[in-house]
Design an enzyme around this catalytic site. Structure first.
Site, PDB file in Angstrom:
ATOM      1  CB  CYS A 187      37.842  42.670  55.694  1.00 33.15           C
ATOM      2  SG  CYS A 187      39.244  41.461  55.318  1.00 33.15           S
ATOM      3  CB  CYS A 205      34.246  38.637  53.059  1.00 36.19           C
ATOM      4  SG  CYS A 205      34.854  36.838  53.088  1.00 36.19           S
ATOM      5  CD  GLU A 215      51.751  28.728  33.152  1.00 36.37           C
ATOM      6  OE1 GLU A 215      52.194  30.161  33.125  1.00 36.37           O
ATOM      7  OE2 GLU A 215      50.602  28.826  33.350  1.00 36.37           O
ATOM      8  CB  CYS A 232      38.929  33.572  37.888  1.00 38.21           C
ATOM      9  SG  CYS A 232      40.172  34.668  37.122  1.00 38.21           S
TER      10      CYS A 232
END
Length: 447
Positions: A75, A78, A328, A404
């Protein structure tokens, strides 16, 4: 090609474990530092190769003994589920240290351990599953793509998302199959929920041009809502573009208000189909708590890449007399931010603009008694040189950078340090357990 024996040394800032063959780096999936294994090289480049495991000879002590997901090896979601959770945290910290060092940021000796989850399962508050019709049966499948391919894996159980999503998706797939809904017009199934599961939003993402009739989609949404009363709103999003962009600009509300309400850091947030909100509510709230430590009362906070105003409004609730400005480029996000400010009786100014255009046209100045703080929360690609230069030119007392992607973060921190700022604090958070991704908060102070 013949399999060779390798001893795994470390993890990359990505899905691969790392070893060496002479001077060449070898990247291997589903491997763990400390493993002794046999692997077969399937792709050779000038300075590195890719290999796949053919036989595990000796397991690392840092492997997870029994990963709960049977499809974790293939997958695409993960990539690190085969690694013990505490070891994942250690490897992520090392990746950040290595990236800071490679960008000549002299802070790597002071990098703390990641802030982790007490329970690193069932944390995802939103999923978007692509769908596919099985030609032989006409039944609909939904799930994630197999790594490095367009082959869909039909997911029936995912241990990292809210568990109720498994039940809803299974029912939705069956309802689609019964109502002749297929992948010629249905593209994705989306679910998002608030933290106590009291409100769920269900969206079907469809091609409008090939949609024979909305009746089938509406019937599926109605059946799902009847089966699961927590589904408070249903929508259809239309996307006819042949790109990797999941959602189109047009969303039609079928039932409810078109949004769910999440209470986050004492702020009520209306989350619509297209709202961006971090997928891990618990960890995101801890990031906000850390940001608050660096915000003084009466400050002017400029929130760049503000999204639906989550950070701005959370700060306004926690710190007195803030002058809030959010910027934004996504119009619907600004509409959400303004609605959320009104809902919480917070006076904040939000602007729909590209960050570059706003910075170069506005050049905002703080009042004499105000401390100015700039928040940067860009997408994974980080900030452009124009944004970094214009941000530094504002000469704010602090720049708070939420990222991130540790690679682009380290690159951008280096550039800001060359523009009269100094890194004074850094802390990573395990926003995405069992993947190589994590969130990092960095605070820079003007020299």
């Amino acid at each position: 090609m013949e399999s060779k024996s390798y001893k795994i040394e470390s993890m990359s800032n990505g899905p691969f474990a790392i070893t060496k063959e002479g001077q060449k780096i070898v990247f291997i999936e589903n491997a763990c530092p400390g493993d002794l294994l046999e692997a077969e090289i399937y792709d050779t480049r000038k300075d590195f190769s890719y290999a796949s495991v053919t036989k595990l000879l000796e397991e690392s002590t840092e492997r997870m003994s029994k990963p709960p997901c049977k499809i974790h090896k293939i997958c695409g979601s993960c990539q690190w589920q085969h690694i013990d959770y505490q070891a994942q945290l250690k490897f992520k910290k090392q990746n950040l240290i290595d990236l800071l060092k490679s960008n000549h940021i002299n802070y790597q000796d002071n990098v703390p351990d990641l802030i982790a989850m007490d329970n690193p399962w069932n944390y995802r508050n939103k999923i978007i599953y692509p769908v596919k019709t099985v030609p032989s049966t006409g039944r609909l499948q939904a799930g994630y793509f197999k790594r490095n391919s367009n082959e869909l894996i039909n997911v029936k159980y995912c241990p990292i998302q809210y568990s109720i999503f498994d039940e809803i998706v299974e029912f939705a797939k069956e309802s689609c199959s019964q109502n002749s809904i297929n992948d010629s017009f249905l593209r994705h199934i989306m679910l998002r929920a608030n933290e106590d599961f009291s409100e769920i939003l269900l969206c079907l993402i469809s091609r409008e041009k090939t949609l024979p009739s909305k009746e089938g989609l509406i019937k599926v949404l109605q059946e799902c809502q009847k089966k699961f009363p927590a589904i408070k709103s249903t929508t259809i999003n239309y996307n006819d573009d042949s790109t990797n962009v999941i959602m189109g600009k047009k969303t039609e509300v079928i039932s409810g208000t078109g949004f769910i309400t999440e209470t986050f850091c004492d702020v009520k947030l209306q989350l619509s189909t297209q709202s961006f909100f971090q997928v891990n509510t618990k960890i995101f709230s801890q990031i906000i708590e850390k940001i608050i430590d660096f915000i003084e009362p009466n400050s002017h906070v400029i929130d760049l890449y503000c999204g639906i105003g989550t950070i701005s409004l959370s700060l306004a609730k926690a710190v007195s007399n803030l002058d809030i400005t959010g910027v934004e480029m996504i119009e619907t996000a600004i509409e959400n931010a303004e609605a959320n400010a009104k809902l919480n009786h917070i006076d904040a100014k939000f602007h729909c603009s590209s960050i570059e255009d706003w910075l170069y046209s506005s050049q905002p100045e703080a009042e004499e008694q105000q401390e100015q703080v700039i928040i940067l929360n860009p997408p994974r690609k980080g900030c452009s040189n124009q944004v970094l230069e214009a941000t530094a030119n504002l000469k704010a007392q602090r720049i708070i950078y939420v990222s991130c992607n540790p690679a682009t973060l380290s690159r951008d921190l280096s550039k800001l340090e060359n523009q009269n700022y100094k890194l004074e604090y850094i802390q990573s958070f395990d926003m995405f357990p069992h993947s190589f991704h994590f969130e990092t908060l960095a605070v820079l102070k003007i020299k």
